[in-house]
Design an enzyme around this catalytic site. Structure first.
Site, PDB file in Angstrom:
ATOM      1  N   ASP A 204       1.691  13.214  -4.310  1.00  0.00           N
ATOM      2  CA  ASP A 204       0.287  13.181  -3.931  1.00  0.00           C
ATOM      3  C   ASP A 204      -0.396  14.471  -4.287  1.00  0.00           C
ATOM      4  O   ASP A 204      -1.488  14.481  -4.859  1.00  0.00           O
ATOM      5  CB  ASP A 204       0.143  12.972  -2.428  1.00  0.00           C
ATOM      6  CG  ASP A 204       0.725  11.659  -2.004  1.00  0.00           C
ATOM      7  OD1 ASP A 204       1.318  11.614  -0.924  1.00  0.00           O
ATOM      8  OD2 ASP A 204       0.582  10.697  -2.777  1.00  0.00           O
TER       9      ASP A 204
ATOM     10  N   ASP B 254       0.693   2.444  -6.483  1.00  0.00           N
ATOM     11  CA  ASP B 254       1.093   3.016  -5.218  1.00  0.00           C
ATOM     12  C   ASP B 254       0.826   2.039  -4.088  1.00  0.00           C
ATOM     13  O   ASP B 254       1.662   1.805  -3.217  1.00  0.00           O
ATOM     14  CB  ASP B 254       0.260   4.267  -5.012  1.00  0.00           C
ATOM     15  CG  ASP B 254       0.816   5.088  -3.918  1.00  0.00           C
ATOM     16  OD1 ASP B 254       0.030   5.773  -3.262  1.00  0.00           O
ATOM     17  OD2 ASP B 254       2.027   5.036  -3.724  1.00  0.00           O
TER      18      ASP B 254
END
Lengths: 449, 239
Positions: free
Chosen positions: A367, A264
């Site tokens: 997330d 990420d």
């Protein structure tokens, strides 16, 4: 956001939004209204009450405008930035907490999600090996495969987006949300009913699942009250996280979480990272990134907006990963645009700037999913200990706080996973191995510290 | 700029509570680390040694908790000052509010960690005290957790006030009373004595915190008789 609220017909506003928001009319008091308009129902109530107090303090109508707009004094910008930080932290705490609560409650009560019934095809190596070294190797290999699938999917998505294959993308998203909303819900409901030994006949089940799924599809992909949309997004994130918790073997799950945060970080911050390119392309074209798949705590409607300006994308935008939404089995995509960013401020002139307001925050669904996977795994495997789960929960929230803070400072796309997941992992392992024996010994002697 | 942003977030009361909870967690982590390493170094596990080790662990833990409370105070102080330099006109959250919130954060975290495992065990089958242990185990745990949580709130208020006014003896008193309460739990079979003493300490700290945050006998009377203009009920009655 206010821009298109003002430009659009009032009736649409009344239909789609919560009653609290539709009651607001775009009066010349731009800043106050805009601020109210852009927040979700709960915080709009707060703004209402604060409005009277703040009336006398505001001379500057642009006070709450997104910082960085040209022509504003720098001190004002800083202050706005800071105001953003604290408020948005709270607006994100609630959904993240809710998602985690749903996941932990399910894990602790429904045995199905902690039983090992096979693995995903993305993690082909089994962890039932005699030696520790072999197990570690298998988990690393599983992680490599999973991450490469994710990277491939993300790049595929970015390519599709770049070449404007919108129909394909929308079709893909619809298929995956169909699967989540119908199939996984059916399985979940079945397991919950089994756990509590409640009988339900097929017609009732069909009606329930049909209504749930159909309303979900409408809310997520089309129009619906904001609160309902948020609730559905939280539920599908929770369902997805539960699937991961069930089908990822233990050590692989932890290694994957670590690897995903690194990925990420790389994907969002590197100039050639796929997520960054996606975000930048969306900004260039002045389109919001698949609004159906980002959790946003304020209105993100683009209906009726003839020309979107980047300001409508939201001040703190945390793009998600649409693929996450895509089904878990066949097209698992990249976990998240756990990006958090603020779009470059509008180069659009004039009155639209004046009406910019504090918008809601947006966080990618990926997330939510990975935070819940971490907390859920801690709940499932932490020796039945609640302390570990709570410690991970607090660690993730603090990580989220820090990430939002950095967002307010840097004002560009930021990955939301690394800090939280790092804290979460540190606290999981340390609480499980160090704090738990200490607290258990204390509790057995009934000592309080 | 980054530092100011950090500070402002902390200074706003909303994020103070999870911030302090996090600090408590970190303090717990350090104290268990110390306990664990000491236990591993010392090695053998005979009963009295384990008990002494535990007492040592408790003392260290209390010390570290108070240190972290002080560290959080410093952080909040810097945050408010930073905020004030950025915007002198804005009303920053008062230190008293922050003291209360941070004490609450500490207390909630401490209480939850002490009690949640007991709670989850109580849902399961079993008979309390079947082997001769006192049957009021759950009640005692519940009341003890309550008193510890409230004590943390009051300690937070008193502690921050002592730091603000540079009255260092206050910090010492807080530390000593915390040690006292923890040490009292060592005489654990005597539930009654333990609880009563802890509650007495809590009431004393509560009164101290009340006076420290600006209350007085007069304001208490006004409040109770609903004559306080700032208090909610006053407005109700006026109608």
């Amino acid at each position: 956001m206010l821009t298109f609220m003002a430009s659009d017909s009032e009736e649409e506003v009344c239909d789609e939004r919560t009653s609290l928001m539709s009651a607001e009319s775009p009066t010349p008091r731009s800043c106050q209204d805009g601020r109210q308009g852009l927040e979700d129902g709960e915080s709009a109530a707060q703004w209402r009450s604060q409005e009277s107090e703040e009336d006398h303090e505001e001379e500057d109508p642009d006070r709450y405008v997104c910082s960085g707009v040209p022509g504003r004094p720098p001190g004002l910008e800083e202050e706005l930035t800071l105001k953003y930080g604290a408020k948005h932290v709270i607006m994100l705490f609630v959904p993240v907490t809710l998602c985690m609560i749903v996941v932990v409650a399910t894990i602790k009560s429904v045995r199905f999600y902690t039983e090992k019934n096979g693995q995903l095809i993305y993690t082909p190596f089994s962890e039932d090996t005699p030696s520790v070294g072999q197990r570690l190797l298998n988990s690393v290999l599983n992680t490599l495969i999973m991450i490469s699938v994710i990277v491939t999917m993300t790049i595929f998505l970015v390519v599709l987006y770049k070449y404007r294959c919108y129909k394909f993308i929308h079709g893909w998203l619809i298929m995956s949300s169909l699967m989540l909303l119908f199939l996984f819900t059916y399985i979940y409901l079945g397991e919950v009913l089994k756990t509590y030994n409640v009988a339900m006949d097929y017609p009732t089940l069909f009606l329930t699942v049909w209504n749930f799924g159909a309303v979900g599809m409408v809310c997520i992909h089309w129009k619906g009250p904001l609160v309902l949309q948020q609730a559905y997004l939280i539920m599908i994130s929770a369902l997805m996280a539960l699937v991961f918790i069930k089908y990822l073997p233990e050590w692989s799950a932890w290694v994957i979480l670590g690897a995903i945060s690194v990925y990420d970080l790389v994907a969002v911050l590197c100039p050639k990272g796929p997520l960054r390119m996606l975000v930048e392309t969306a900004q260039e074209r002045n389109e919001p990134i698949f609004p159906a798949l980002i959790y946003s705590s304020a209105m993100v409607w683009t209906v009726g907006m003839a020309k979107l300006d980047p300001s409508s994308q939201g001040a703190l935008q945390l793009p998600y990963d649409p693929e996450m939404e895509e089904d878990s089995y066949d097209s698992f995509g990249e976990p998240s645009y756990p990006d958090v960013f603020e779009p470059p401020l509008p180069g659009y002139p004039g009155e639209e700037l004046e009406e910019e307001e504090e918008r809601g925050v947006k966080l990618g669904l990926g997330d939510f999913i990975f935070y819940s996977v971490l907390v859920g795994k801690a709940a499932a495997t932490g020796s039945g200990d609640w302390n570990t789960t709570l410690a991970c929960f607090v660690a993730i929230l603090i990580g989220l706080c820090l990430t939002l803070l950095l967002l307010a400072v840097f004002k560009k796309a930021l990955p939301a996973l690394p800090i939280s997941i790092t804290f979460g992992l540190i606290f999981y392992f340390s609480t499980d191995n160090l704090v738990r024996p200490f607290m258990d010994t204390l509790a057995s002697h009934q000592l309080y510290i | 700029m980054t530092l100011c942003a950090v500070e402002s977030q902390l200074a706003s009361g909303e994020t103070a509570r999870p911030g302090q909870a996090f600090f408590w967690l970190v303090s717990l982590l350090f104290s268990s680390l110390i306990w664990f390493t000491t236990a591993t170094l010392i090695g053998n596990k005979d009963e009295p040694r384990e008990k002494y080790l535990l007492i040592f662990g408790v003392l260290i833990s209390v010390l570290i908790q108070e240190m972290f409370r002080f560290a959080y105070y410093k952080l909040l102080k810097k945050a408010s000052e930073g905020l004030k330099t950025i915007n002198p006109y804005e009303k920053a959250p008062s230190m008293r509010l922050l003291a209360y919130v941070s004490g609450l954060g500490f207390g909630i975290m401490s209480g939850v960690f002490s009690f949640v495992n007991t709670l989850s065990d109580s849902l399961g089958p079993g008979t309390v005290g079947i082997h001769g242990d006192p049957p009021q185990f759950f009640l005692y745990s519940a009341f003890m957790t309550l008193v510890i949580t409230l004590l943390h709130v009051f300690w937070g208020i008193v502690f921050f006030d002592g730091c603000e006014k540079k009255k260092w003896y206050t910090l010492l008193v807080v530390l000593l009373s915390h040690l006292l309460v923890s040490a009292l739990t060592l005489i654990s079979p005597h539930y009654g004595l333990n609880l009563v003493l802890a509650y007495i300490i809590m009431v004393l700290m509560g009164v101290w915190a009340f006076f420290v945050s600006g209350g007085s006998c007069r304001s208490l009377k006004l409040c109770l008789l609903c004559q306080d203009k700032d208090f909610l009920l006053f407005n109700q009655r006026a109608r």
